[in-house]
Design a protein around this motif. Sequence first.
Motif, PDB file in Angstrom:
ATOM      1  N   ARG A 120      19.658  17.446  42.909  1.00 34.80           N
ATOM      2  CA  ARG A 120      19.249  17.533  41.508  1.00 34.80           C
ATOM      3  C   ARG A 120      20.066  18.626  40.842  1.00 34.80           C
ATOM      4  N   ASP A 121      20.373  18.431  39.573  1.00 36.88           N
ATOM      5  CA  ASP A 121      21.093  19.434  38.798  1.00 36.88           C
ATOM      6  C   ASP A 121      22.361  19.878  39.550  1.00 36.88           C
ATOM      7  N   ASN A 122      22.471  21.173  39.864  1.00 39.50           N
ATOM      8  CA  ASN A 122      23.653  21.716  40.549  1.00 39.50           C
ATOM      9  C   ASN A 122      23.452  21.839  42.050  1.00 39.50           C
ATOM     10  N   ILE A 123      22.425  21.169  42.592  1.00 41.05           N
ATOM     11  CA  ILE A 123      22.046  21.326  43.998  1.00 41.05           C
ATOM     12  C   ILE A 123      22.209  20.003  44.727  1.00 41.05           C
ATOM     13  N   ILE A 124      22.845  20.055  45.904  1.00 37.53           N
ATOM     14  CA  ILE A 124      23.029  18.876  46.757  1.00 37.53           C
ATOM     15  C   ILE A 124      22.673  19.279  48.193  1.00 37.53           C
ATOM     16  N   GLY A 125      22.155  18.330  48.943  1.00 36.60           N
ATOM     17  CA  GLY A 125      21.850  18.610  50.341  1.00 36.60           C
ATOM     18  C   GLY A 125      22.115  17.394  51.193  1.00 36.60           C
ATOM     19  N   THR A 126      22.687  17.594  52.379  1.00 33.07           N
ATOM     20  CA  THR A 126      22.964  16.493  53.302  1.00 33.07           C
ATOM     21  C   THR A 126      22.269  16.762  54.628  1.00 33.07           C
ATOM     22  N   GLN A 127      21.519  15.767  55.111  1.00 35.13           N
ATOM     23  CA  GLN A 127      20.918  15.888  56.425  1.00 35.13           C
ATOM     24  C   GLN A 127      21.976  15.772  57.514  1.00 35.13           C
ATOM     25  N   PHE A 128      22.958  14.922  57.290  1.00 31.41           N
ATOM     26  CA  PHE A 128      24.041  14.780  58.266  1.00 31.41           C
ATOM     27  C   PHE A 128      25.014  15.951  58.144  1.00 31.41           C
ATOM     28  N   HIS A 129      25.871  16.064  59.138  1.00 31.15           N
ATOM     29  CA  HIS A 129      26.874  17.131  59.163  1.00 31.15           C
ATOM     30  C   HIS A 129      28.185  16.598  58.593  1.00 31.15           C
ATOM     31  N   PRO A 130      28.557  16.956  57.370  1.00 25.91           N
ATOM     32  CA  PRO A 130      29.817  16.444  56.819  1.00 25.91           C
ATOM     33  C   PRO A 130      31.030  16.895  57.624  1.00 25.91           C
ATOM     34  N   GLU A 131      30.948  18.097  58.209  1.00 26.79           N
ATOM     35  CA  GLU A 131      32.083  18.610  58.971  1.00 26.79           C
ATOM     36  C   GLU A 131      32.292  17.846  60.272  1.00 26.79           C
ATOM     37  N   LYS A 132      31.310  17.031  60.685  1.00 28.29           N
ATOM     38  CA  LYS A 132      31.425  16.223  61.894  1.00 28.29           C
ATOM     39  C   LYS A 132      31.497  14.731  61.587  1.00 28.29           C
ATOM     40  N   SER A 133      31.565  14.389  60.301  1.00 32.55           N
ATOM     41  CA  SER A 133      31.500  12.987  59.879  1.00 32.55           C
ATOM     42  C   SER A 133      32.856  12.412  59.470  1.00 32.55           C
ATOM     43  N   GLN A 134      33.925  13.019  59.973  1.00 34.83           N
ATOM     44  CA  GLN A 134      35.272  12.487  59.808  1.00 34.83           C
ATOM     45  C   GLN A 134      35.608  12.262  58.328  1.00 34.83           C
ATOM     46  N   ASP A 135      36.231  11.126  58.001  1.00 30.27           N
ATOM     47  CA  ASP A 135      36.758  10.926  56.642  1.00 30.27           C
ATOM     48  C   ASP A 135      35.667  10.979  55.576  1.00 30.27           C
ATOM     49  N   ILE A 136      34.503  10.392  55.871  1.00 31.99           N
ATOM     50  CA  ILE A 136      33.428  10.380  54.881  1.00 31.99           C
ATOM     51  C   ILE A 136      32.935  11.799  54.607  1.00 31.99           C
ATOM     52  N   GLY A 137      32.784  12.581  55.659  1.00 33.43           N
ATOM     53  CA  GLY A 137      32.340  13.954  55.479  1.00 33.43           C
ATOM     54  C   GLY A 137      33.341  14.799  54.720  1.00 33.43           C
ATOM     55  N   LEU A 138      34.616  14.617  55.028  1.00 33.89           N
ATOM     56  CA  LEU A 138      35.649  15.375  54.321  1.00 33.89           C
ATOM     57  C   LEU A 138      35.724  14.969  52.850  1.00 33.89           C
ATOM     58  N   ARG A 139      35.527  13.675  52.567  1.00 39.35           N
ATOM     59  CA  ARG A 139      35.511  13.233  51.172  1.00 39.35           C
ATOM     60  C   ARG A 139      34.356  13.890  50.422  1.00 39.35           C
ATOM     61  N   LEU A 140      33.186  13.950  51.059  1.00 37.96           N
ATOM     62  CA  LEU A 140      32.035  14.572  50.411  1.00 37.96           C
ATOM     63  C   LEU A 140      32.298  16.046  50.127  1.00 37.96           C
ATOM     64  N   ILE A 141      32.901  16.743  51.094  1.00 42.90           N
ATOM     65  CA  ILE A 141      33.228  18.155  50.886  1.00 42.90           C
ATOM     66  C   ILE A 141      34.210  18.317  49.727  1.00 42.90           C
ATOM     67  N   ALA A 142      35.238  17.480  49.684  1.00 35.89           N
ATOM     68  CA  ALA A 142      36.215  17.549  48.595  1.00 35.89           C
ATOM     69  C   ALA A 142      35.550  17.279  47.253  1.00 35.89           C
ATOM     70  N   ASN A 143      34.665  16.295  47.210  1.00 33.16           N
ATOM     71  CA  ASN A 143      33.938  16.004  45.965  1.00 33.16           C
ATOM     72  C   ASN A 143      33.101  17.197  45.537  1.00 33.16           C
ATOM     73  N   PHE A 144      32.441  17.842  46.489  1.00 32.23           N
ATOM     74  CA  PHE A 144      31.616  19.003  46.157  1.00 32.23           C
ATOM     75  C   PHE A 144      32.454  20.133  45.591  1.00 32.23           C
ATOM     76  N   LEU A 145      33.616  20.365  46.164  1.00 35.04           N
ATOM     77  CA  LEU A 145      34.461  21.463  45.695  1.00 35.04           C
ATOM     78  C   LEU A 145      34.996  21.207  44.282  1.00 35.04           C
ATOM     79  N   ARG A 146      35.131  19.937  43.919  1.00 34.59           N
ATOM     80  CA  ARG A 146      35.636  19.573  42.586  1.00 34.59           C
ATOM     81  C   ARG A 146      34.513  19.321  41.573  1.00 34.59           C
ATOM     82  N   TRP A 147      33.298  19.255  42.047  1.00 33.98           N
ATOM     83  CA  TRP A 147      32.146  18.888  41.209  1.00 33.98           C
ATOM     84  C   TRP A 147      31.889  19.939  40.126  1.00 33.98           C
TER      85      TRP A 147
END
Length: 209
Positions: A180-207
């Motif tokens: 919600r708003d400026n807050i996001i949370g993932t139950q899974f580990h993006p750092e261990k989720s290969q391409d999908i996790g890295l995409r999510l991290i990149a999106n967060f950094l640009r968000w």
Amino acid sequence: MRVALVDYDSGNLHSAEKAFQLMGREIGAEVQVTSDPDIAARADRIVLPGDGAFPACRTALGEVDGMAEALREAVLDRGVPFMGICVGMQMLATTGHEYRPTAGLDWIGGEVQAIAAPGLKVPHMGWNDLVIDNPHPVLDGISTGDHAYFVHSWQFCVADPAHLLAHVDYGGPVTAVVGRDNIIGTQFHPEKSQDIGLRLIANFLRWKP
């Protein structure tokens, strides 16, 4: 851009640090693992990982002098983009029920409850298909059917369905992403989720909420 990975003795942060450094390189992001509330407060992005039991993590975070207050001021008062990972995501809830009722940060209303998966092994561990419930900029380029890596026995049951961004099916729906708003949370580990996790991290950094 300064990215703070909050260190409160919740586990090994090495893989998360490397993943954020990798995806932050293109935009010149400086990633720092820190237990210093002043550094966290000055960051442009804040990440709260977490491994272990909810009560232990919540206690450990509270024992870092000034950290909870610094996070609240940065995230709730100033709107700094925030990501919680695994138990770091669960602590966004109102209350966790692992071992005993424990107050969470209460940034996203809801309860952390045991996974009910009759006939299936708990903890829920390994790869599972995401189901996108509500679109979000941090999920850009991530679709229903994409795989993420989970290790957990408890899940965040949000009070408002609008805050459930994605789930997986494990004997029934199990929360995967909240926000919600400026807050996001993932139950899974993006750092261990290969391409999908890295995409999510990149999106967060640009968000830009």
